[in-house]
Each structure stands twice: as C-alpha cells, then as structure tokens.
Design a protein around this motif. Structure first.
Motif: not given
Ligand code: MG
Ligand code: ADP
Length: 372
Positions: A42-44, A81-83, A158-161
C-alpha cells in the motif's frame, strides 16, 4: 480536481515484488481506500504516486497527463505521512507554510493560505505552537492535513492517517476527513489496513494482497458480495469454510451442508458465513425458512460490550464465529446448539487463483522490511 490512472504500475526491490502490475483508475472527486494487510504494497503504491519511489515499470497519469517522471513537488499532490512527519523545530504555521515556500509563494499569499488551511482543520488558534511538543496526536494529524491541503493539490494521498490515534479520536477524524474531502471535492487515495475504516469512508475500496490489486468495489458490494476468498477473510466478522459440491449441495469441511440454489455460483469452493447474521437456537426453535441448520458445540464466548463473540464448531476442527447481542444469555462452553441462518448470512465463492498463494511471499521477514 483530477482523476488518477495507474497503468501496469510495478515496484520490485531485487526479488521482492512490492507492487505487481497494478491497473487502477481513481475517479475525480472520489475517496478510494487501498485496503490490505501490512506488507501488501500500500505505502509503496502511494509513494510512487507522490513521487517518493520510482516505479520499476508502468505509468501514472493524473488528469490524462503522465506524471511518473516528474519530481514530487511538480506533481501538485498533497501527502499525509503515516507518522505525520512534522518538523519539530517549526511552528504549526511554519510547518503548513513549508510547501508554499518550496513553491516560492510570496509572504502575503502564503500567510493568507496558511490561515485558510488552519481554519479548515480547526487549528487557527494554535498557529504559533510547536507541533511535536505542544500538540496532541489528533492536533498533529490536523497540521499534517493542513500542510497537505495548503498547496491546493489536485489530489490528496493519506497513508494510514488514523492509525496513531486512540479509538474515539479515530472515529472523529474519520468523519472529519470524509467531510473535508467531500466539501473540497478532492480526489483522495487513502491507505488503511482497517476494513471498517475503509468501508466507513470510501466511495470505492481496492483490496490488495501480496502486491496485487485483487478487488475493486463500492463498500456495500464488497461487504455483501466479496468476490475473493482473501477479501472475505480480510473483511473479518465472517467464517470462510472450504468445501466441495455434491448432489447440488455444498459440503463444507466440518460437516456443514447447504443446498445450492439457482442464484449461487455453479461450482463454489468456499462458503462464507456472516457472523452477525448467524443464529444459535435449540433445535426445535429453528424456522422452516432457514437456509441451513447444523448441530454445533460452543467452544468459547468472548464478551465485547454490545455483542458477544461465540465461537462454535460443527466438528472436524472447524471454527465458526457468531456475533450476537449481549442482551441474549451467553451459552456455556460445551453446550450443543443448532446453528442456523437466513439466506442473507450465506454466500459462496469460487477461488479464482488470483491470489498468489504459492508464490514468493513479499511479506516474509527475511526480505528486510523497512517500516514506512
Ligand atoms: Mg504502509
Ligand atoms: P504496506 O504499506 O502495505 O504495509 P509496503 O508498501 O510498505 O507495504 O511494503 C511492501 C513490500 O515491499 C514489503 O514486503 C516490504 O518489505 C517491501 N519494501 C518496501 N520498501 C522497501 C525498500 N525500500 N527496500 C526493500 N523492500 C521494501
């Protein structure tokens, strides 16, 4: 606003196929959830769209123009970003202004747009705080969102927001992101491993497994009629039982037997039972309209608040999950009961082989996963 078109998009890291030949279209103004377990790519995928990862093969088109050769800042795409990746030494306002500085926007325009973006996410009063030391997780999330939106992007990624937020805040931010997305009409690709989040927020859900896009449906269709065994299992709250057809009946492992009707696929390989639509009763209490009935033994009861999770077995080591209101008395482990359901609890699937079950596992630990 814009639509996104992924054509044969692929990313390999040596032997690891992070994303395998992905074709997808994200329509203008929609929110699409990319759903799948950790390590499925997913992130990729998201980073290739943003321009932080160079594809091994394939093309990315935004609004009909090819963008995969452009540097990130020329793609006009907002990224959360996720973080969150906020700058700790910059204030909230300076964090949000960052992308505008990069784009060499003059001071008055910059201040105006930062003010608007902060107002949009309800943070106008906190502009001078330092985000990592002086803001809560939810507020940091809003800063990241404002920073992505302030550039007036053609698209939002949005990456796992919501994954770093506690449960209450998560549902609040979930609704807020959805409202904002609809109000701005911004095309959004949203990554999550949480099926409920995907179903709650998205116009369409794309399910990924082992680098492949295996299903693309609206939430209700995905939930009612998942087309792949993997999706049905990943959605949770369902038991997926393998079996085979004999004499127009599906004989599932464990001895559960269901008559096949004209609506069912001709040669299913799996029976899907929806936990919240299954019933447990004494044998005499099962209506004649039931789609099936089977004697089961209660294995374990788990109290979850509003519902209890009752795991039962028809035999053969097979476990079937039932969710039912805690207003009903809990059956004791070891009790024999009859499991039954109406038609709406039952679906059949034909394993298509789309899932690379026997291929190299891109999630195996020896591949050296760098958590994103
Ligand atoms: Mg990921
Ligand atoms: P997800 O976001 O769905 O958890 P990722 O896209 O982060 O998955 O990762 C997909 C796969 O690609 C994983 O197997 C991961 O180990 C691998 N991978 C991701 N980034 C790299 C990298 N920079 N180098 C090598 N392998 C990577």
């Amino acid at each position: 606003m814009a639509y996104l078109d992924l054509r044969g998009l692929e990313k390999r890291y040596d032997a690891t196929v992070a994303v395998a030949h992905m074709d997808a279209c994200i329509e203008e103004g929609t929110l699409v959830a990319l759903l799948g377990p950790s390590g499925c790519g997913k992130t990729t995928t998201l980073r290739m769209v943003a321009g932080f990862v160079t594809p091994t093969a394939g093309e990315i088109h935004l609004d009909g123009a090819r963008i995969d050769r452009l540097p990130p800042y020329r793609r006009n795409i907002g990224f959360v970003f996720q973080n969150y990746a906020l700058f700790p030494h910059l204030t909230v306002a300076e964090n949000v202004a960052f992308g505008l500085r990069m784009r060499r926007l003059g001071r008055p325009d910059r201040d105006r747009r930062v003010g608007e973006a902060l107002a949009l996410v309800g943070l106008a009063a906190l502009a001078d705080r330092y985000p990592t030391r002086q803001l809560s997780g939810g507020q940091q999330q809003r800063v990241a969102l404002a920073r992505a939106l302030v550039i007036e992007p053609d698209m939002l990624l949005l990456d796992e927001p919501l994954s770093n937020l506690d449960a209450g805040l998560r549902s609040e931010m979930r609704d807020e992101i959805r409202r904002l997305q609809q109000r701005l009409g911004i095309t959004t690709l949203f990554v999550t491993h949480d099926q409920q989040e995907a179903l709650a927020m998205a116009d369409r859900v794309m399910v990924m497994s082992h680098g492949r896009l295996i299903e693309d449906s609206d939430p209700r269709t995905l939930s009612e009629h998942p087309r792949h065994v993997f999706s049905a299992g990943f959605l949770g709250a369902r038991s997926v039982l393998p079996g085979s057809v004999r004499n127009a009946r599906f004989e599932a492992m464990g001895g559960l037997s269901v008559a096949l009707g004209p609506e069912d696929p001709p040669d299913p390989s799996h029976l899907v039972l929806r936990a919240a639509r299954l019933q447990l009763a004494d044998d005499g209490d099962v209506p004649s309209s039931a789609r099936f009935r089977a004697r089961v033994t209660v294995r374990m009861v788990t109290y979850l608040g509003d519902v209890a999770q009752v795991d039962v077995t028809p035999g053969g080591g097979i476990s079937i999950r039932v969710l039912r209101p805690t207003t009903l008395p809990d059956p004791a482990p070891g009790t024999e009961l009859t499991l039954w359901a109406d038609d709406n609890a039952v679906a059949f699937l034909k394993e298509t082989g789309a899932e690379p079950r026997h291929g190299p596992d891109p999630t195996s630990p020896e591949q050296g996963h760098q958590p994103a």
